[in-house]
Write an enzyme that holds these catalytic residues in place. Structure first.
Site, PDB file in Angstrom:
ATOM      1  N   LYS A  87      32.019 -44.570  -6.081  1.00  0.00           N
ATOM      2  CA  LYS A  87      32.273 -44.612  -4.651  1.00  0.00           C
ATOM      3  C   LYS A  87      31.970 -43.245  -4.033  1.00  0.00           C
ATOM      4  CE  LYS A  87      33.780 -46.017  -0.666  1.00  0.00           C
ATOM      5  NZ  LYS A  87      32.975 -46.954   0.141  1.00  0.00           N
ATOM      6  N   SER A 124       4.728 -41.918   6.031  1.00  0.00           N
ATOM      7  CA  SER A 124       5.916 -42.572   5.514  1.00  0.00           C
ATOM      8  C   SER A 124       6.343 -43.720   6.424  1.00  0.00           C
ATOM      9  CB  SER A 124       7.030 -41.545   5.326  1.00  0.00           C
ATOM     10  OG  SER A 124       7.971 -42.011   4.398  1.00  0.00           O
TER      11      SER A 124
END
Length: 301
Positions: free
Chosen positions: A171, A119
């Site tokens: 949010k 990764s």
């Protein structure tokens, strides 16, 4: 005569005590002077720099500055990047990649994979001109994942309610205290996909892969070094000796050129005191990794 002998003995004891404290004072002064001296710079002749990327890759400006400085160091003829990392945050992996590419624009860079270079660790490796791995190195794992725990069920069992006041529906979503809405999941999926496209395109560019060859390595799975070689993710099997051989054969860097490890300790810190700083830095990194949940949104695994 007896009193005179006692006086002589007392004088000798006093002189020995005085000598002891004088020696102790001299030692203290020497230690203080050494502590104030900068760490000696051994890079006075040509060398191959070794940059070691170990553990979780997080943001580290000192590391990135130290790596970038190698591009302008005339004594450094090549760089070996030793990668032993399972990954890290997307942004930190990108910054590290750019720092290594800055060096590669000026001098040869070889990546040597250790136990794993997966990764974000693989992102670091593909910055190099030549990539080596052991046969059983774990690499690949090309993808992005975000895991957010949800404790809403547990809180309900405990009778705990959370009141959230937000300026907009998305949010601070998804939250750990409430089930995520479909809109929140779609928004997070868009973030992950955007990061993944960047990662995928970087692999395609650096390894010159496309079509089915590219599709076969970007499904998130890890590969052994042997499998990675067959799929074009690395260039050869081997370790640091093989890296030195490649530098000699392909870049005319003498195989006897000494290797110098690159450190990104604060150069303004007296080197004896930097040993204490290492312990503090490790605790700081651990705290940053286990910081609040939003940090997990950008973890590459």
């Amino acid at each position: 005569m007896s009193a005179t002998a006692d006086q002589i003995i007392e004088r000798r004891k006093a002189r020995r005590k005085l000598a002891f404290w004088r020696i102790l004072a001299i030692v203290a002064v020497v230690v203080a002077v050494i502590a104030l001296l900068p760490k000696p710079d051994l890079a006075t002749s040509d060398s191959v720099a070794r940059v070691s990327i170990d553990g979780i890759i997080l943001d580290d400006p000192k590391r990135d500055r130290a790596i970038r400085a190698l591009a302008d160091d005339d004594t450094v003829k090549a760089v070996i990047v030793r990668v032993n990392s399972p990954g890290g945050t997307v942004s930190a992996s990108e910054t590290l990649y750019l720092a290594l590419r800055h060096v590669a624009d000026e001098k040869p860079v070889v990546a040597v994979m250790s136990e794993y270079a997966a990764s974000g660790g693989y992102i670091a490796a593909i910055s190099a001109d030549h990539i080596l791995a052991r046969g059983n190195t774990l690499t690949g794992s090309i993808g992005v994942v975000a895991e957010v725990p949800n404790i809403a069920g547990l809180m309900e069992m405990l009778g705990v309610e959370v009141t959230r006041i937000k300026s907009a529906p998305l949010k601070a979503e998804p939250a750990i205290t409430a089930p995520p809405s479909p809109e929140a999941l779609l928004a997070q999926e868009a973030l992950i996909n955007d990061m993944f496209v960047w990662f995928r395109d970087l692999v395609a560019e650096r390894r010159e892969l496309s079509g089915s060859a590219l599709a076969g390595v970007i499904d998130g799975r890890a590969f052994t070094g042997r499998q990675a070689l067959d799929r074009g993710l690395i260039d050869a099997l081997g370790g640091e000796d093989a890296a030195r051989t490649w530098l000699a054969d392909e870049r005319e860097i003498d195989a006897g050129t000494p290797i110098r490890d690159v450190s990104w300790k604060d150069p303004d810190t007296p080197w004896p005191l930097a040993l204490i700083g290492d312990a503090a830095a490790s605790l700081t990194d651990a705290d940053r990794f286990f910081s609040p949940v939003p940090r997990l949104y950008t973890i590459i695994q």
